[in-house]
Write an enzyme that holds these catalytic residues in place. Sequence first.
Site, PDB file in Angstrom:
ATOM      1  N   CYS A 276       0.657  -1.223   0.196  1.00 32.39           N
ATOM      2  CA  CYS A 276      -0.073  -0.043   0.005  1.00 32.39           C
ATOM      3  C   CYS A 276       0.885   1.262   0.029  1.00 32.39           C
ATOM      4  CB  CYS A 276      -0.647   0.006   1.227  1.00 32.39           C
ATOM      5  SG  CYS A 276      -1.867  -1.260   1.500  1.00 32.39           S
ATOM      6  N   SER A 277       1.374   1.782  -1.241  1.00 28.91           N
ATOM      7  CA  SER A 277       2.354   2.539  -1.301  1.00 28.91           C
ATOM      8  C   SER A 277       2.569   4.141  -1.142  1.00 28.91           C
ATOM      9  CB  SER A 277       3.257   2.266  -2.491  1.00 28.91           C
ATOM     10  OG  SER A 277       3.394   0.747  -2.598  1.00 28.91           O
ATOM     11  N   ALA A 278       1.294   4.532  -1.725  1.00 32.84           N
ATOM     12  CA  ALA A 278       1.139   5.882  -2.044  1.00 32.84           C
ATOM     13  C   ALA A 278       0.866   6.687  -0.747  1.00 32.84           C
ATOM     14  CB  ALA A 278      -0.146   6.459  -2.933  1.00 32.84           C
ATOM     15  N   PRO A 279       1.544   7.807  -0.552  1.00 31.62           N
ATOM     16  CA  PRO A 279       2.269   8.537  -1.395  1.00 31.62           C
ATOM     17  C   PRO A 279       3.998   8.402  -1.707  1.00 31.62           C
ATOM     18  CG  PRO A 279       2.079   9.866   0.842  1.00 31.62           C
ATOM     19  CD  PRO A 279       1.082   8.762   0.867  1.00 31.62           C
ATOM     20  N   LYS A 282       7.288   5.348   2.505  1.00 34.21           N
ATOM     21  CA  LYS A 282       7.812   4.143   3.307  1.00 34.21           C
ATOM     22  C   LYS A 282       8.502   3.221   1.930  1.00 34.21           C
ATOM     23  CE  LYS A 282       4.611   3.952   7.076  1.00 34.21           C
ATOM     24  NZ  LYS A 282       3.426   5.261   6.434  1.00 34.21           N
ATOM     25  N   ASP A 372       0.955  -1.186   4.875  1.00 32.24           N
ATOM     26  CA  ASP A 372       0.554  -0.109   5.554  1.00 32.24           C
ATOM     27  C   ASP A 372      -0.606   0.499   5.080  1.00 32.24           C
ATOM     28  OD1 ASP A 372       1.159   2.294   7.100  1.00 32.24           O
ATOM     29  OD2 ASP A 372       1.711   3.282   5.413  1.00 32.24           O
ATOM     30  N   CYS A 452      -1.511   4.067  11.068  1.00 27.52           N
ATOM     31  CA  CYS A 452      -1.619   5.376  11.851  1.00 27.52           C
ATOM     32  C   CYS A 452      -2.782   5.643  12.590  1.00 27.52           C
ATOM     33  CB  CYS A 452      -1.281   6.746  10.827  1.00 27.52           C
ATOM     34  SG  CYS A 452      -2.352   6.697   9.532  1.00 27.52           S
TER      35      CYS A 452
HETATM   36  C1  SAM Z   1      -1.927   4.432   4.765  1.00 25.51           C
HETATM   37  S1  SAM Z   1      -1.655   4.786   3.162  1.00 25.51           S
HETATM   38  C2  SAM Z   1       0.138   4.444   2.567  1.00 25.51           C
HETATM   39  C3  SAM Z   1       1.073   5.339   2.983  1.00 25.51           C
HETATM   40  C4  SAM Z   1       2.312   4.904   2.469  1.00 25.51           C
HETATM   41  N1  SAM Z   1       2.822   3.625   2.937  1.00 25.51           N
HETATM   42  C5  SAM Z   1       3.544   5.943   2.657  1.00 25.51           C
HETATM   43  O1  SAM Z   1       4.115   5.520   3.901  1.00 25.51           O
HETATM   44  O2  SAM Z   1       3.732   6.874   2.242  1.00 25.51           O
HETATM   45  C6  SAM Z   1      -2.617   3.506   2.396  1.00 25.51           C
HETATM   46  C7  SAM Z   1      -2.493   3.542   0.958  1.00 25.51           C
HETATM   47  O3  SAM Z   1      -3.033   2.160   0.345  1.00 25.51           O
HETATM   48  C8  SAM Z   1      -3.792   2.289  -0.614  1.00 25.51           C
HETATM   49  N2  SAM Z   1      -4.666   1.104  -0.643  1.00 25.51           N
HETATM   50  C9  SAM Z   1      -5.755   0.902   0.228  1.00 25.51           C
HETATM   51  N3  SAM Z   1      -6.104  -0.674  -0.173  1.00 25.51           N
HETATM   52  C10 SAM Z   1      -5.355  -1.258  -1.051  1.00 25.51           C
HETATM   53  C11 SAM Z   1      -5.219  -2.173  -1.924  1.00 25.51           C
HETATM   54  N4  SAM Z   1      -6.150  -3.396  -1.440  1.00 25.51           N
HETATM   55  N5  SAM Z   1      -3.968  -2.590  -2.635  1.00 25.51           N
HETATM   56  C12 SAM Z   1      -3.093  -1.634  -2.804  1.00 25.51           C
HETATM   57  N6  SAM Z   1      -3.161  -0.319  -2.394  1.00 25.51           N
HETATM   58  C13 SAM Z   1      -4.387  -0.228  -1.312  1.00 25.51           C
HETATM   59  C14 SAM Z   1      -4.441   3.407  -0.349  1.00 25.51           C
HETATM   60  O4  SAM Z   1      -5.058   4.096  -1.668  1.00 25.51           O
HETATM   61  C15 SAM Z   1      -3.639   4.389   0.108  1.00 25.51           C
HETATM   62  O5  SAM Z   1      -2.851   5.174  -0.736  1.00 25.51           O
END
Ligand code: SAM
Length: 535
Positions: A276-279, A282, A372, A452
């Site tokens: 779960c990468s964006a933005p 991490k 994450d 978080c």
């Molecule tokens: C908490 S944020 C991640 C923050 C990121 N790890 C960082 O440190 O910058 C959660 C992200 O996971 C994405 N997400 C949620 N469900 C997901 C899934 N099933 N597969 C991939 N990404 C997902 C969301 O769109 C969101 O961008």
Amino acid sequence: MEFYRDATWILEDLVKLSTKNNKNNNTDNDNNESSTNAKHKNQISGSLQTIILKSHKKYKLKTNPKHIYAVVQSCYHFLPLLDYIYKKSQIEQQIPVKNGKKLYTKYTLYLCIHDLLLSKSKRIQMGKHPLKKFVMNQKTRLNAELQRFKIKNKISNLNTYFLQQSAINQQDLPPIRWFRLNLVKLANKTEIEKTMHEIGKKFPQKVDSWKDIESQDVEKIYYDEYIPHLFGVSPLSKITSHELYKQGKIIIQDRASCFPAHILQPSHKDVIIDSCSAPGNKTSHLASYIYSDGYRPGSRVDGDGTHHQQQQQQQEQQQIIAFEKNPERAKILEKMLSVAGCTQKLVKVNVGDFTKIGIQKDYTHVTGLLVDPSCSGSGIFGRKFVDDLNKKNGKHKEENNQDEDDEEVPLEEFKQQEMDKQRLTKLSSFQFQIVKHALLFPNAKKVVYSTCSVHAEENEQVVLDLLVDNKVKEKGWKVRKREHVIPKWDRRGFVEEFDQTFDKETAVEIAQGCIRALPKEDGGIGFFAVCFERE
Ligand SMILES: C[S@@+](CC[C@H](N)C(=O)[O-])C[C@H]1O[C@@H](n2cnc3c(N)ncnc32)[C@H](O)[C@@H]1O
């Protein structure tokens, strides 16, 4: 005179509103000059402009609203100072009285003092009038109090000082701004040293604890004791305008948000999925670890010195495989990764649901995963402050390299103090599913799960559900012990979430393996992290 009368009504309304919104804050009754600033909290809901213009309409005023707005908002900004000058100069005692009533009100005088001493033109905007004459007669004394205030508070620029004060008094100001070196852009020791030298020039005063840094201490820096190459500075220090930041050599990232990559600590021999990468904070932090020993893509070798087989295969060369479900956020991720110097050779971005497109059998070379996922965000504060700051800097939220921007859940929902049970249940079931998916990668040895959120439902309870899940148990996963998971960090998981299911000793061991951070009290956002491991 009409102008000052109209402005007085509006300023009075504004002060009343601000006092109502902040019952503890009564600048009018406060005679203690040292607390004058601290108690002016600027806490009014709604934009200043809307409130002022609403009042203008309510009173059906004829004066130019833009003109009124300019003066009233500036007066409001300097209110603590005007209050100080008003009291110290004892101008109140000089106000002429007619029929037992003072001729001029306090706020009319604030406006005149403001225009005379603080406005650009330094002129009271009216022709000959007894009010103007009265204030002009006090000019020397008023000015003397202004100078005394400046000397006392060591102020060179009044505007900056009050901007800082109002930011300090915002309740959701983050206590510390954290930034880390981006080792992806700092290839060797010499470059790191050069960067540290630059940082030392901007922040010459090293302190032993982040708690020694007050907001106004923009020259102080704390070298974090838990995460390498991480630093804490005042949230008011202007890092984003520094060249190092612009070049992507330093990255702003909350301390707790650095825990997951540090716990996973991949080396150049690992292949990691960031599910779960964006933005992407991490993700680029993971890259920093992979690059920390001077390794660069194309040079990956196995422990025995032979080139890794998969290196031949273009598709599988990347050592970080990132997933992001939301296409818009995936664009931000790509932009952030590019700023951080994480080329496509190192990070492969997949847009889509990790649980659907991250098929385990296609990633047999993956050694570790970071999960994450979206959460309630209940550990986050400072969003308003950061947004406001960005607006001031003409920046879009997505350009902000902060992991506060980490959710697809609407902003309104973040404002809710109490999460409703139903939503928490939904979130934790999603979190369980996504971590479970990660735990089923055949050759993964470590999986770090983080949120978080401060809610046990999204944290310890997810861990518990996974530990008792048959498939997860079958695969041999355990919670990594405290001694390997930032052992010196004192705040750990809630033991009471595990002791109904496990014996006391095991429950304590699992809870100790988990990390918690409290919002503000621990220097940043509220956070939870845990590492699953197996032989
Ligand atoms: C908490 S944020 C991640 C923050 C990121 N790890 C960082 O440190 O910058 C959660 C992200 O996971 C994405 N997400 C949620 N469900 C997901 C899934 N099933 N597969 C991939 N990404 C997902 C969301 O769109 C969101 O961008």
